[in-house]
Every structure is written in C-alpha cells, then in structure tokens.
Design a protein around this motif. Structure first.
Motif, PDB file in Angstrom:
ATOM      1  N   TRP A 110       0.857  -1.292   0.042  1.00 19.75           N
ATOM      2  CA  TRP A 110       0.111  -0.028   0.140  1.00 19.75           C
ATOM      3  C   TRP A 110       0.852   1.267  -0.062  1.00 19.75           C
ATOM      4  CZ3 TRP A 110      -3.690   2.545  -1.623  1.00 19.75           C
ATOM      5  CH2 TRP A 110      -4.080   3.916  -0.760  1.00 19.75           C
ATOM      6  N   PRO A 111       1.904   1.474   0.837  1.00 23.33           N
ATOM      7  CA  PRO A 111       2.595   2.788   0.771  1.00 23.33           C
ATOM      8  C   PRO A 111       2.914   2.948  -0.793  1.00 23.33           C
ATOM      9  CG  PRO A 111       3.451   1.401   2.491  1.00 23.33           C
ATOM     10  CD  PRO A 111       2.347   0.404   1.929  1.00 23.33           C
ATOM     11  N   ALA A 112       3.543   2.242  -1.608  1.00 19.21           N
ATOM     12  CA  ALA A 112       3.999   2.574  -2.874  1.00 19.21           C
ATOM     13  C   ALA A 112       2.684   3.005  -3.648  1.00 19.21           C
ATOM     14  CB  ALA A 112       4.733   1.223  -3.554  1.00 19.21           C
ATOM     15  N   ILE A 113       1.658   2.226  -3.634  1.00 20.76           N
ATOM     16  CA  ILE A 113       0.584   2.444  -4.395  1.00 20.76           C
ATOM     17  C   ILE A 113      -0.050   3.748  -4.129  1.00 20.76           C
ATOM     18  CG2 ILE A 113      -1.986   1.443  -4.799  1.00 20.76           C
ATOM     19  CD1 ILE A 113      -0.842  -1.415  -4.232  1.00 20.76           C
ATOM     20  N   ALA A 114      -0.056   4.014  -2.654  1.00 21.65           N
ATOM     21  CA  ALA A 114      -0.816   5.420  -2.187  1.00 21.65           C
ATOM     22  C   ALA A 114       0.178   6.518  -2.816  1.00 21.65           C
ATOM     23  CB  ALA A 114      -0.708   5.429  -0.704  1.00 21.65           C
ATOM     24  N   ALA A 115       1.553   6.244  -2.795  1.00 17.29           N
ATOM     25  CA  ALA A 115       2.518   7.254  -3.386  1.00 17.29           C
ATOM     26  C   ALA A 115       2.165   7.637  -4.694  1.00 17.29           C
ATOM     27  CB  ALA A 115       3.852   7.013  -2.755  1.00 17.29           C
ATOM     28  N   ALA A 169      -0.943   6.706   4.594  1.00 16.27           N
ATOM     29  CA  ALA A 169      -1.057   7.284   3.279  1.00 16.27           C
ATOM     30  C   ALA A 169      -0.870   8.980   3.699  1.00 16.27           C
ATOM     31  CB  ALA A 169      -1.968   7.263   2.248  1.00 16.27           C
ATOM     32  N   GLY A 170      -1.484   9.100   4.677  1.00 25.08           N
ATOM     33  CA  GLY A 170      -1.517  10.906   5.164  1.00 25.08           C
ATOM     34  C   GLY A 170      -0.501  11.163   6.082  1.00 25.08           C
ATOM     35  N   LYS A 223      -3.572  16.203   2.332  1.00 30.72           N
ATOM     36  CA  LYS A 223      -3.856  16.412   0.944  1.00 30.72           C
ATOM     37  C   LYS A 223      -3.189  14.993   0.082  1.00 30.72           C
ATOM     38  CE  LYS A 223      -0.201  19.910   0.513  1.00 30.72           C
ATOM     39  NZ  LYS A 223       0.097  19.657   1.948  1.00 30.72           N
ATOM     40  N   ARG A 224      -2.215  14.336   0.473  1.00 31.69           N
ATOM     41  CA  ARG A 224      -1.876  13.298  -0.124  1.00 31.69           C
ATOM     42  C   ARG A 224      -2.582  11.935  -0.150  1.00 31.69           C
ATOM     43  NH1 ARG A 224       3.169  15.105   2.120  1.00 31.69           N
ATOM     44  NH2 ARG A 224       3.140  13.308   3.500  1.00 31.69           N
ATOM     45  N   ILE A 225      -3.827  11.717   0.763  1.00 32.67           N
ATOM     46  CA  ILE A 225      -4.369  10.846   0.825  1.00 32.67           C
ATOM     47  C   ILE A 225      -5.335  10.266  -0.470  1.00 32.67           C
ATOM     48  CG2 ILE A 225      -6.103   9.509   1.936  1.00 32.67           C
ATOM     49  CD1 ILE A 225      -5.303  11.165   4.556  1.00 32.67           C
ATOM     50  N   PRO A 226      -4.953   9.505  -0.775  1.00 37.34           N
ATOM     51  CA  PRO A 226      -5.797   8.940  -2.359  1.00 37.34           C
ATOM     52  C   PRO A 226      -7.172   8.650  -2.198  1.00 37.34           C
ATOM     53  CG  PRO A 226      -4.151   7.203  -1.845  1.00 37.34           C
ATOM     54  CD  PRO A 226      -3.928   8.272  -0.849  1.00 37.34           C
ATOM     55  N   PRO A 227      -8.138   8.450  -3.071  1.00 35.75           N
ATOM     56  CA  PRO A 227      -9.392   7.842  -2.777  1.00 35.75           C
ATOM     57  C   PRO A 227      -9.418   6.446  -1.922  1.00 35.75           C
ATOM     58  CG  PRO A 227      -9.314   8.597  -5.024  1.00 35.75           C
ATOM     59  CD  PRO A 227      -8.046   8.545  -4.258  1.00 35.75           C
ATOM     60  N   ILE A 228     -10.298   6.438  -0.866  1.00 36.71           N
ATOM     61  CA  ILE A 228     -10.185   5.473  -0.070  1.00 36.71           C
ATOM     62  C   ILE A 228     -11.711   5.096   0.239  1.00 36.71           C
ATOM     63  CG2 ILE A 228      -9.768   4.262   2.322  1.00 36.71           C
ATOM     64  CD1 ILE A 228      -7.093   5.850   2.047  1.00 36.71           C
ATOM     65  N   ALA A 275      -3.321   5.858 -11.526  1.00 32.02           N
ATOM     66  CA  ALA A 275      -2.474   4.808 -11.038  1.00 32.02           C
ATOM     67  C   ALA A 275      -3.442   3.533 -10.727  1.00 32.02           C
ATOM     68  CB  ALA A 275      -1.695   4.991 -10.079  1.00 32.02           C
ATOM     69  N   ALA A 276      -3.008   2.208 -10.610  1.00 34.98           N
ATOM     70  CA  ALA A 276      -3.838   1.188 -10.344  1.00 34.98           C
ATOM     71  C   ALA A 276      -3.839   1.028  -8.805  1.00 34.98           C
ATOM     72  CB  ALA A 276      -3.110  -0.325 -10.609  1.00 34.98           C
ATOM     73  N   GLY A 277      -5.095   0.674  -8.157  1.00 34.37           N
ATOM     74  CA  GLY A 277      -5.223   0.832  -6.813  1.00 34.37           C
ATOM     75  C   GLY A 277      -4.989  -0.595  -6.101  1.00 34.37           C
ATOM     76  N   LEU A 278      -5.431  -0.747  -4.850  1.00 32.49           N
ATOM     77  CA  LEU A 278      -5.554  -2.016  -4.017  1.00 32.49           C
ATOM     78  C   LEU A 278      -6.616  -2.273  -3.519  1.00 32.49           C
ATOM     79  CD1 LEU A 278      -3.582  -3.743  -2.388  1.00 32.49           C
ATOM     80  CD2 LEU A 278      -3.354  -2.185  -0.438  1.00 32.49           C
ATOM     81  N   VAL A 279      -7.142  -3.615  -3.396  1.00 30.38           N
ATOM     82  CA  VAL A 279      -8.177  -4.108  -2.940  1.00 30.38           C
ATOM     83  C   VAL A 279      -7.750  -4.825  -1.505  1.00 30.38           C
ATOM     84  CG1 VAL A 279     -10.219  -5.673  -2.883  1.00 30.38           C
ATOM     85  CG2 VAL A 279      -9.690  -4.436  -4.915  1.00 30.38           C
TER      86      VAL A 279
END
Ligand SMILES: C[S@@+](CC[C@H](N)C(=O)[O-])C[C@H]1O[C@@H](n2cnc3c(N)ncnc32)[C@H](O)[C@@H]1O
Length: 395
Positions: free
Chosen positions: A190-195, A218-219, A259-264, A309-313
């Motif tokens: 997750w850290p790399a995907i979120a970044a 992520a935040g 502001k760095r937190i992607p859609p969750i 970018a591709a996400g994570l389930v």
C-alpha cells in the motif's frame, strides 16, 4: 550525542520482519528481530518516537535488569536489587505484567505477585511508604519476562497496547486488530500504491480498520496521535520536552499529509457495520476522506484514482471460526475471487483469509503467502497482482 539504551518492542507472531523494517525506518540501531518482537538500541526520544509512530508494535519495553530466576526467591531478590524509586513515584500506582516460558516458575499470577512484593517491600523498607497497585490504569506498568530461568525486568513505555489507536470505541463482531490491519497493508504494498496515487477499496470493511489504517499511512498520521495515555507519561524518567516536540512534529506532518491521501472506500453489507465504521472514520479525523457505504460484495466496482495509477483491494472476509461455517463461506470467497479478476485487472490485492482452505476458494494464484495471527487465530495473508497472467480460472 544523546545516551542510547537497549529496548525491546513486542509484536504479534509473524510480524517480526515488518516490525524490524519499521524500527529501522524510525531510526533505531542494532535492530534484531526475534520471536514476537525485536530488540533495538536508541535514545529515549527514539523510544518515544516508536511509541508514537509504530503501526506494528504492541509494546515498547525499557529493560532495567536481567538476572537468573530459577526460583521465586531469586526472582524476588533480582527485582528488589533494582532501584524502583528512580522509576515510580511513591504516591503513584503500579501494575505488573508477568510472562514465563521454559522455566521453573510457571505460574504467571504467582510470578507477578512476587515481583509486586519485591517492589513494594523495597519502598516500605527505604521510604516507609509504598505505591499502591492499579491493575487497569497504573502510573507505571512493569513487565517481567522469564525465559529459561532468566528474568528481564522492564518499564513498559507503551502502557496500553499500541495497537489501540483510540479511534475505535464501538466494536463490530470481528474487528481486526489495528496493527494486523497495518501489516496487511504493508505486505500488500500500500505505501507505494498510495504514493503513486492509487485508490484503495475494502469491500467487507466491518468497523473500517483497514481503510482507516490505510488513510493514516498514506496521510503520514502518527498511529498514536489520538492516544491520551502512554506508559511513560507518569514514569519518573519521563522527558516532557522531548515528548512535546514529537507531538508537535506529528501534528504538522498530519496537516501536511492530508492532501496526499488518495481515494479510499469501505463497503459492508451490514447496516450496523457501516454505522460503526462511519463513527470510527469520524473519530480518526477522516470525515470526507474515507468514504463508507452499505454495499453488497457483488456490487463492488473500482474507484478511479486521481493519477490513473492502479489501486489496491484489501479485505478481511468472514473467517468461519465455528465448525460448519467454513462450508457456507466458500461461495463468498469464490465470489470475491471472481470479482477481483473480472473488475480489478491491473490492481493489487491483499486478502486476510481465515484459513488455507478458504484462501483456495478465491481461485487466484497468490504472489506471496504469509501466516499471521489475529489474536489466537492463525490466518493466511495472501497478496495478489491482478494481471491476467496470474489468474487461474477454475471451471
Ligand atoms: C471479518 S469482518 C471484517 C472486519 C473488519 N476488517 C474490521 O476491522 O472490523 C467481515 C465483514 O464482512 C461483511 N460481509 C459479509 N458478507 C458480505 C457481503 N456479501 N458483502 C459485503 N460485506 C459482507 C460482514 O458484515 C463483516 O462486517
């Protein structure tokens, strides 16, 4: 150069390598993972930093003395030889956690009593008064571990276990421990995907632990920032100036990280779970950041990322602890596997499955497989890259 001390951080079995990497990232020296924890060296400030930021640790211990304890008398004398008035205020309270393995002293309650007696007898003999015992909310928590008849007595700097982040007040039926949720997210990348801006979905989010931990990671939110209590706050060696500076730094990082937190997003089919998850999201300071909604697994679709970018389930489906339950859960795991391959191609996935058999029902070939413990339950943490080449279709 600040003085450095040896410390020991505990963590659930199976998470030691993650703990060691995390400790190194926080600035610890001489990190050595061992069963259910890791030894490390650092300043007092570093130990505070670990208490505030570790997403994986349960406890951070400051060892005071190690001594032979082949019998209760030796345990008593060894504990009594430590100068406890350096650590506990006479008007304070104490509690003793005692664990033992492969030793002549096998009874933990009896061991704890001996330790407590040695401490309070020392106070009474040298000061005429003694601190009292408060098992639930002591000023100072003392940890004594006896292994192969050798005891280590430590100050528990964490106090209440660090997996308790203070955003969870109400519990759903089977909430995931926060540090196990963090381990799932780290293992799933997750850290790399979120970044990169990738989104995260938990299609069976229960009380929302995975989405909340993901957002905090992520935040750049310190895992202990909402906690009102730590084991060192009433310890006589506490350094309030250094602690205040760490808290201030963490507040600034939280501000900058938001502001760095992607859609969750977290979904659950149970209305009650959604209610609890929403309350937890609110307490975690993530209203408007983590989306929670009542939704059936079959209706789960990808959330677009802002960057493409591709996400994570990530998901912790029902476990099936009771006899006969596993059979009824097979279709649910099969549905999850089908959904991942059909709708989430290109994404990554992390599934904390109750057991190997249910994991197989997903019908997917795992990239990695780790055994982790949710309390006493042995679970399988499976990670996937949902590229077509990795998909095994079951007819
Ligand atoms: C083991 S719990 C998840 C616990 C969660 N990780 C937490 O920390 O609270 C499994 C969750 O899956 C949900 N669930 C079961 N079947 C579902 C379905 N078909 N669609 C969506 N959610 C489902 C349950 O309501 C339950 O909240």
């Amino acid at each position: 150069m600040p003085a450095t001390f040896p410390f020991f951080a505990t963590a659930p079995k199976g998470m030691e390598p993650l703990l060691a990497t995390e400790l190194q990232g926080l600035g610890a020296d001489a990190v050595r993972p061992i069963r259910a924890g890791a030894a490390f060296r650092g300043s007092q400030e570093l130990a505070y930093r670990v208490c505030l930021w570790s997403r994986i640790a349960n406890r951070v211990l400051l060892p005071l003395a190690t001594f032979p304890a082949p019998d209760p008398a030796a345990l008593y004398e060894g504990v009594r030889a430590i100068c406890w008035s350096d650590h506990i205020a006479i008007d304070g309270t104490l509690a003793v956690d005692f664990t033992t393995s492969q030793s002549a002293i096998t009874h933990t309650h009896f061991g704890a009593l001996k330790v407590k007696d040695a401490i309070v007898d020392q106070f009474r003999d040298t000061k005429g008064r003694r601190p009292s015992v408060d098992v639930l909310h002591p000023s100072v928590r003392i940890n004594v571990h006896v292994r192969r008849d050798v005891a280590t007595a430590s100050i528990d700097l964490s106090g209440e276990s660090l997996h308790r982040r203070s955003y969870r007040e109400h519990h759903t039926a089977a909430p995931l421990k926060e540090n196990l949720a963090a381990a799932v997210l780290l293992r799933a990348g997750w850290p790399a995907i979120a970044a990169a801006g990738g989104a995260l979905i938990d299609p069976m989010c229960g009380s929302g632990t995975l989405p909340i931990e993901a957002a905090w990671m992520a935040g750049d939110v310190a895992s202990g920032l909402l906690r009102a209590s730590f084991g060192f706050l009433e310890w006589k060696g506490h350094d309030p100036t250094s602690w205040a500076a760490l808290l201030e730094e963490a507040r600034q990082r939280r501000e900058a990280g938001r502001k760095r937190i992607p859609p969750i997003a977290g979904y659950d089919s149970e209305r009650s779970a959604v209610r609890v998850a929403l309350a937890n999201v609110e307490r975690a300071g993530l209203r408007g950041v983590v989306h929670v909604e009542r939704r059936e697994l079959a209706d789960c679709t990808p959330v677009p990322s802002r960057t493409g970018a591709a996400g994570l389930v990530v998901v912790n489906p029902p476990y099936g602890e009771r006899l006969g339950e596993v059979g009824t859960l097979r279709p649910l795991y099969a549905c999850l596997g089908a959904l991942l391959t059909e709708r989430f191609t290109g994404w990554s996935a992390g599934v904390l499955a109750g057991n190997r058999e249910l994991g197989k029902c997903l019908g997917l070939r795992a990239r990695r497989r780790h055994t982790v413990f949710n309390g006493s339950i042995e679970c399988q943490l499976l990670t996937f890259t949902l590229a077509p080449a990795f998909v095994l279709r079951h007819g």
